[in-house]
Design a protein around this motif. Structure first.
Motif, PDB file in Angstrom:
ATOM      1  N   MET A 250      41.479  36.968  42.666  1.00 38.88           N
ATOM      2  CA  MET A 250      42.200  37.756  43.661  1.00 38.88           C
ATOM      3  C   MET A 250      41.512  39.092  43.888  1.00 38.88           C
ATOM      4  N   SER A 337      45.441  37.272  48.316  1.00 37.68           N
ATOM      5  CA  SER A 337      46.083  38.496  47.830  1.00 37.68           C
ATOM      6  C   SER A 337      47.467  38.663  48.435  1.00 37.68           C
ATOM      7  N   GLY A 340      50.389  35.656  46.541  1.00 37.19           N
ATOM      8  CA  GLY A 340      50.571  35.509  45.107  1.00 37.19           C
ATOM      9  C   GLY A 340      51.853  34.786  44.742  1.00 37.19           C
ATOM     10  N   SER A 355      42.074  39.411  38.469  1.00 34.71           N
ATOM     11  CA  SER A 355      41.889  40.514  39.410  1.00 34.71           C
ATOM     12  C   SER A 355      40.430  40.957  39.352  1.00 34.71           C
ATOM     13  N   ARG A 390      47.834  42.651  46.441  1.00 32.06           N
ATOM     14  CA  ARG A 390      47.393  42.044  45.181  1.00 32.06           C
ATOM     15  C   ARG A 390      47.944  42.795  43.978  1.00 32.06           C
TER      16      ARG A 390
END
Length: 451
Positions: A250, A337, A340, A355, A390
């Motif tokens: 992401m 993003s 989620g 991440s 995100r």
């Protein structure tokens, strides 16, 4: 055969073909085709097309007068059908081209298509890979082109109301009528089917919409039909596919997710159908872009629809990974993003979120340096929104962190970290290949700027 002919004629209450007053040549060619293929359905009514060049288009429209006229013609046809109580409708455009065996194949298709159909796309282009239903029949997820499509029952009103939603159209002012209907397909509320392969293409000639000379167009369905000789997964294999871990990377555009995906692929991860240097599966990319418009990131498909699309794609992605004996599957696209929570609804568990972090200013400069037409304006705003979405999601969910600087500056440690996240023990050769991949990226302008 007599009963079959009668049944075909009763398939649609109304059949119309859109034709401009200034194109009698097109109408003659169309009528000649009907005779050549022994037209099996109800008699075709000519619909006097709304000429966008004569009536003009609103200031906000960015698709041109021709496309606006086409849009309004389809809208008017739907409106008249509703006013007249029509329950099934076939809409044709005069630049179509029927398959030589159209009559026989149309009969076969209609005999196989599920009875719950709301819409039929007899010709067109799949912007997302459709789902196999049966021999010769696929379910449309996002269909493009309107030169031969049918609507039935509730879908006539739904399509009309959807096209009348000009507030939503304003968010995508360059969309043609087929793009707008495609966003309705994506919601998943209606059963849209298509023949495989197509029954109708678009003929060569001067387009009244684009003004360009177009070649003959008959798009590939892009649907992989299972072969009888292909080994099928048994129950144990299907259960194994469900256990394939997912590694979801992401980050906004040019954040280093592509570089991380490349490293993971060297460690045995399944990338999917990758056709670009950014390590993005083609079908996932199309799915994401259908759900959100770039660069404004306008939502076109609500969460419920996105969950359905992601579930279908992830099931196939995992299945393909299992077939190819990959220990885990990679999931990567910047627009994830924004999705989620959708991913959590689909995956539940057996998923690791990573991440991939890079300084916002660096990623914005890199994105702008790419000079992608989509991001000539709004690059910074898009990056900021993706980053915020995100981080908001990951603040509430367990995740791992890896930085772009670590990937580029210390690839061996980064590869080891990613292997640990994926739950695999890499060989020395795999680690060397992962480092070589990162080092090779230094000579690539694309990878050098963004990873």
């Amino acid at each position: 055969m007599g009963q079959a002919n009668s049944s075909l004629r009763e398939t649609f209450d109304r059949v119309v073909c859109i034709n401009l007053d200034r194109r009698p040549d097109r109408w003659k060619e169309f009528i000649d085709q009907l005779s050549a293929i022994e037209w099996p359905f109800a008699d075709v009514q000519r619909f006097r097309a709304i000429d966008g060049d004569r009536v003009g288009s609103p200031d906000w429209v960015q698709c041109g007068n021709g496309a606006w006229g086409c849009f309004m013609s389809h809208l008017r046809i739907l409106e008249e059908a509703l006013l007249d109580g029509v329950t099934s409708l076939l809409i044709l455009e005069d630049d179509l081209c029927f398959a030589p065996d159209f009559r026989q194949r149309a009969m076969e298709f209609l005999g196989r298509v599920p009875s719950n159909w709301d819409g039929l796309l007899l010709g067109g282009q799949h912007l997302m890979r459709p789902h196999y239903v049966s021999d010769g029949v696929v379910r449309v997820l996002n269909g493009n082109r309107t030169h031969a499509h049918a609507l039935q029952g509730r879908y006539i009103r739904a399509a009309y109301q959807h096209l009348c939603n000009f507030a939503e159209h304003l968010l995508a002012p360059s969309h043609h009528v087929d793009h707008r209907l495609g966003t309705l397909h994506l919601r998943g509320d209606y059963n849209i089917y298509a023949p495989n392969p197509w029954l109708v293409g678009q003929a060569a000639g001067s387009s009244d919409i684009t003004g360009r000379e177009e070649s003959f167009r008959k798009w590939d369905n892009s649907i992989r039909v299972p072969s009888q000789n292909e080994p099928q997964l048994d129950k144990n294999a299907l259960e194994l596919a469900e256990r394939i871990p997912l590694i979801v990377l992401m980050g906004p555009y040019r954040s280093g997710c592509g570089l991380a995906a490349g490293v993971l692929s060297q460690l045995g991860g399944y990338r999917g159908n990758v056709d670009n240097p950014y390590m993005e599966d083609r079908d996932l990319r199309d799915l994401c872009r259908s759900c959100f418009t770039e660069p404004a990131l306008t939502e076109h498909v609500p969460s419920r629809g996105r969950v359905r699309l992601l579930r279908n794609w992830l099931s196939q992605h995992r299945l393909d990974a299992a077939r190819r004996n990959h220990p885990f599957a990679i999931v990567k696209h910047p627009l994830l993003s924004l999705m989620g929570r959708d991913l959590v609804d689909v995956c539940k568990d057996n998923v690791q979120f990573v991440s991939v972090q890079r300084a916002l200013e660096e990623s914005v400069r890199s994105l702008q340096a790419m000079e992608w037409p989509t991001f000539r304006v709004g690059a910074k705003e898009a990056q900021e929104r993706l980053l915020a979405a995100r981080d908001t999601f990951l603040d509430e969910h367990k995740h791992h962190v890896i930085t772009f600087d670590d990937l580029r500056g210390n690839p061996m440690d980064a590869a080891t970290q990613l292997a640990d996240i994926a739950g695999v023990i890499p060989t020395e050769e795999q680690l060397k290949m992962a480092c070589a991949y990162v080092n090779a990226s230094r000579t690539s302008a694309i990878q050098l700027q963004a990873g």
